[in-house]
Enzyme design. Structure first.
Site, PDB file in Angstrom:
ATOM      1  N   HIS A  54      -7.063   1.725   2.765  1.00 30.24           N
ATOM      2  CA  HIS A  54      -8.188   0.865   2.379  1.00 30.24           C
ATOM      3  C   HIS A  54      -9.297   0.978   3.419  1.00 30.24           C
ATOM      4  CE1 HIS A  54      -5.629  -2.542   4.423  1.00 30.24           C
ATOM      5  NE2 HIS A  54      -5.876  -1.548   5.238  1.00 30.24           N
ATOM      6  N   ALA A  59     -14.703 -11.575   4.484  1.00 26.45           N
ATOM      7  CA  ALA A  59     -14.574 -10.133   4.249  1.00 26.45           C
ATOM      8  C   ALA A  59     -14.282  -9.911   2.779  1.00 26.45           C
ATOM      9  CB  ALA A  59     -13.440  -9.559   5.099  1.00 26.45           C
ATOM     10  N   TRP A 118       0.861  -1.184   0.000  1.00 23.22           N
ATOM     11  CA  TRP A 118       0.000   0.000   0.000  1.00 23.22           C
ATOM     12  C   TRP A 118       0.896   1.232   0.000  1.00 23.22           C
ATOM     13  CZ3 TRP A 118      -1.176  -4.454   2.669  1.00 23.22           C
ATOM     14  CH2 TRP A 118      -2.375  -5.082   2.301  1.00 23.22           C
ATOM     15  N   GLN A 121     -13.651   2.645  -2.031  1.00 19.40           N
ATOM     16  CA  GLN A 121     -13.791   1.192  -1.866  1.00 19.40           C
ATOM     17  C   GLN A 121     -15.075   0.920  -1.114  1.00 19.40           C
ATOM     18  OE1 GLN A 121     -10.512  -0.519   0.323  1.00 19.40           O
ATOM     19  NE2 GLN A 121      -9.285  -0.831  -1.535  1.00 19.40           N
ATOM     20  N   ARG A 143      -3.911   6.627  -1.672  1.00 16.07           N
ATOM     21  CA  ARG A 143      -2.604   5.999  -1.893  1.00 16.07           C
ATOM     22  C   ARG A 143      -1.751   6.889  -2.770  1.00 16.07           C
ATOM     23  NH1 ARG A 143      -4.266  -0.325  -3.010  1.00 16.07           N
ATOM     24  NH2 ARG A 143      -5.718  -0.378  -1.259  1.00 16.07           N
ATOM     25  N   VAL A 163      -6.848 -12.096   5.596  1.00 12.33           N
ATOM     26  CA  VAL A 163      -7.756 -13.211   5.275  1.00 12.33           C
ATOM     27  C   VAL A 163      -6.950 -14.476   5.014  1.00 12.33           C
ATOM     28  CG1 VAL A 163      -9.818 -12.009   4.427  1.00 12.33           C
ATOM     29  CG2 VAL A 163      -7.853 -12.278   2.912  1.00 12.33           C
TER      30      VAL A 163
HETATM   31  N1  DAH Z   1      -7.953  -4.015   1.565  1.00 14.11           N
HETATM   32  C1  DAH Z   1      -7.546  -4.674   0.370  1.00 14.11           C
HETATM   33  C2  DAH Z   1      -6.905  -3.657  -0.574  1.00 14.11           C
HETATM   34  O1  DAH Z   1      -7.162  -2.522  -0.450  1.00 14.11           O
HETATM   35  C3  DAH Z   1      -8.705  -5.317  -0.353  1.00 14.11           C
HETATM   36  C4  DAH Z   1      -9.263  -6.474   0.395  1.00 14.11           C
HETATM   37  C5  DAH Z   1      -8.826  -7.751   0.143  1.00 14.11           C
HETATM   38  C6  DAH Z   1     -10.237  -6.296   1.378  1.00 14.11           C
HETATM   39  C7  DAH Z   1      -9.341  -8.845   0.784  1.00 14.11           C
HETATM   40  C8  DAH Z   1     -10.769  -7.388   2.056  1.00 14.11           C
HETATM   41  C9  DAH Z   1     -10.316  -8.653   1.746  1.00 14.11           C
HETATM   42  O2  DAH Z   1     -11.697  -7.270   2.993  1.00 14.11           O
HETATM   43  O3  DAH Z   1     -10.852  -9.721   2.399  1.00 14.11           O
HETATM   44  O4  DAH Z   1      -6.156  -4.016  -1.425  1.00 14.11           O
END
Ligand code: DAH
Length: 339
Positions: free
Chosen positions: A170, A307, A156, A210, A196, A253
Site C-alpha cells: 500500500h 490519513a 495484505w 493507490q 499484492r 488509524v
Molecule cells: N493502506 C490501506 C490498504 O491498503 C488503506 C488505508 C486505510 C490507508 C486507512 C489509510 C487509512 O491511510 O487511513 O488497505
C-alpha cells in the site's frame, strides 16, 4: 423533322457514343458544333430557303444543336468518371478528396484522474510525496502499527523479492517515509503503484494504484477528514454525491473509517454493482494512530491528524463506468465506454 436533319442527328449520336476518350469526343464536338461544323453549315443554308421555310428550318436546326450538345455533355461526364476511376485504380492521388480524420492519442484515464486529484489537493495546500516501490518491513508494516506477529499482516497478500524486499502492499508506507523527515505540520498526497498477490479478476489486479493522503497538524478532528474527503468525491464525481462513513479497522488509524458514496449506477436503489446495498466503498481513512507518529519521532500529545488511502483504479472504474479493471491495461482503450 427534315430527313437530312434526322440523319445528321443519327450520325452525331453514333459518333458521340463511339468516342472513347475525351479527345475523340472533342473532335466529334468540333465536327458538328464547331465554326466549320455540320450544324453551322446547315444554319448557313437558311438564307437560301423560301421565306416561309426559314423559320421552321431554323427551329429544327436549333433543336438538333441542343440535342447534340446534351448528348455531348452526357458522354463527356461518363468519360470523365471513367478516367477518374482508372486514375484512382492506378493509385493516382486525388488531392481534392476529403482527408481521413487523424486518429489522435488520448490521456490514459489513470493519468487523467491523477492530474485531477493532484490539482484538487494542490488547491488545499497539499504537496505530492513519493517513496520506493520496494519497501522494507519497517516502512510497510512495523511503523504503521502492524507488529510482526499480528494477524493484520496477513490481510495484505504480500509478495517478497528474493532479497527479502517487500513490493509495497500500500502507499501507506509513504506516510512513514515522509513523517520520518518532516517538520510538522504536514499535508501530502502520495499516489503510486502497489503490489499484492491477488488472483486477477474484474476488480482485482496484482499491481494497482493507490493515492495516500496525510494531514498532520494541531487539534485536527474527524470534521476536517470528513470535509476534505467529501470535497474530493464531489470534485471527482462531478456532483454532490451522498456519502456515509462506516467504522472500519486499519491498524494505523484510530478510529478507522470507510467512506462510502451512494451507488452512482442505481442512485442508491440497489443494483448488482453495489451488491444491492445502494452504497459503494471508495476511501478507507481514519485519524492517525498515535503509535505511527511515535514511530516517526513525533509527539502525539502535540500533533494529530487524518490519513486516507484511496483505491485509484476503483475510482477510475466508477468515474468512467468501466466494468473490468483489466481493460485499463489492455492497450485498447477504445473498449472503454465514455473515452
Ligand atoms: N493502506 C490501506 C490498504 O491498503 C488503506 C488505508 C486505510 C490507508 C486507512 C489509510 C487509512 O491511510 O487511513 O488497505
Amino acid at each position: 423533322m427534315n430527313p437530312s436533319l434526322s440523319e445528321l442527328q443519327e450520325q452525331a449520336t453514333q459518333a458521340i457514343a463511339g468516342a472513347d476518350d475525351l479527345n475523340a469526343l472533342d473532335q466529334v464536338r468540333v465536327s458538328y458544333l464547331g465554326k466549320k461544323g455540320a450544324i453551322k453549315a446547315l444554319l448557313k443554308q437558311t438564307g437560301a430557303l423560301a421565306p416561309e421555310e426559314r423559320r421552321p428550318f431554323g427551329q429544327a436546326v436549333n433543336a438538333l444543336r441542343d440535342a447534340v450538345t446534351t448528348e455531348l455533355e452526357a458522354r463527356k461526364a461518363t468519360l470523365q468518371a471513367q478516367a477518374e476511376a482508372a486514375r484512382l485504380e492506378a493509385g493516382w492521388l486525388d488531392v481534392t478528396l476529403p482527408a481521413d480524420t487523424p486518429r489522435v492519442g488520448k490521456e490514459h484515464p489513470i493519468t487523467g484522474l491523477l492530474r485531477e486529484v493532484t490539482d484538487h489537493f494542490h488547491g488545499l495546500g497539499f504537496t505530492v510525496a513519493s517513496g520506493p516501490e520496494i519497501e522494507d518491513a519497517f516502512h510497510n508494516f512495523d511503523a504503521l502499527n502492524i507488529p510482526a506477529n499480528h494477524p493484520a499482516r496477513d490481510v495484505w497478500d504480500t509478495f517478497y523479492t528474493e532479497e527479502g524486499g517487500i513490493p509495497r502492499t500500500h502507499t501507506s508506507s509513504v506516510q512513514i517515509r515522509t513523517l520520518e523527515k518532516a517538520t510538522l505540520p504536514l499535508r501530502i498526497i502520495a499516489p503510486g503503484k502497489c503490489f499484492r498477490n491477488e488472483t486477477i479478476d474484474a476488480t482485482h489486479l496484482a499491481a494497482f494504484n493507490q493515492c495516500e493522503g496525510l494531514f498532520i497538524d494541531k487539534n485536527v478532528t474527524v470534521g476536517h477528514l470528513k470535509a476534505t474527503l467529501e470535497g474530493l468525491v464531489e470534485r471527482l464525481m462531478g456532483y454532490k454525491v451522498p456519502t456515509r462513513f462506516r467504522p472500519a479497522f486499519y491498524p494505523f488509524v484510530e478510529p478507522g473509517l470507510d467512506l462510502d458514496i451512494e451507488c452512482i449506477f442505481c442512485k442508491g436503489s440497489g443494483c448488482s454493482i453495489c451488491k444491492h446495498s445502494g452504497w459503494i466503498e471508495v476511501i478507507p481513512c481514519g485519524m492517525v494512530h498515535p503509535n505511527v507518529l511515535r514511530a516517526c519521532g513525533h509527539d502525539p500529545e502535540e500533533w494529530n491528524g487524518f490519513a486516507f488511502g484511496m483505491g485509484f483504479d476503483r475510482m477510475v472504474m466508477l468515474r468512467y463506468g468501466i466494468d473490468d479493471l483489466r481493460r485499463l491495461y489492455d492497450g485498447n482503450l477504445e473498449l472503454v465506454r465514455g473515452l
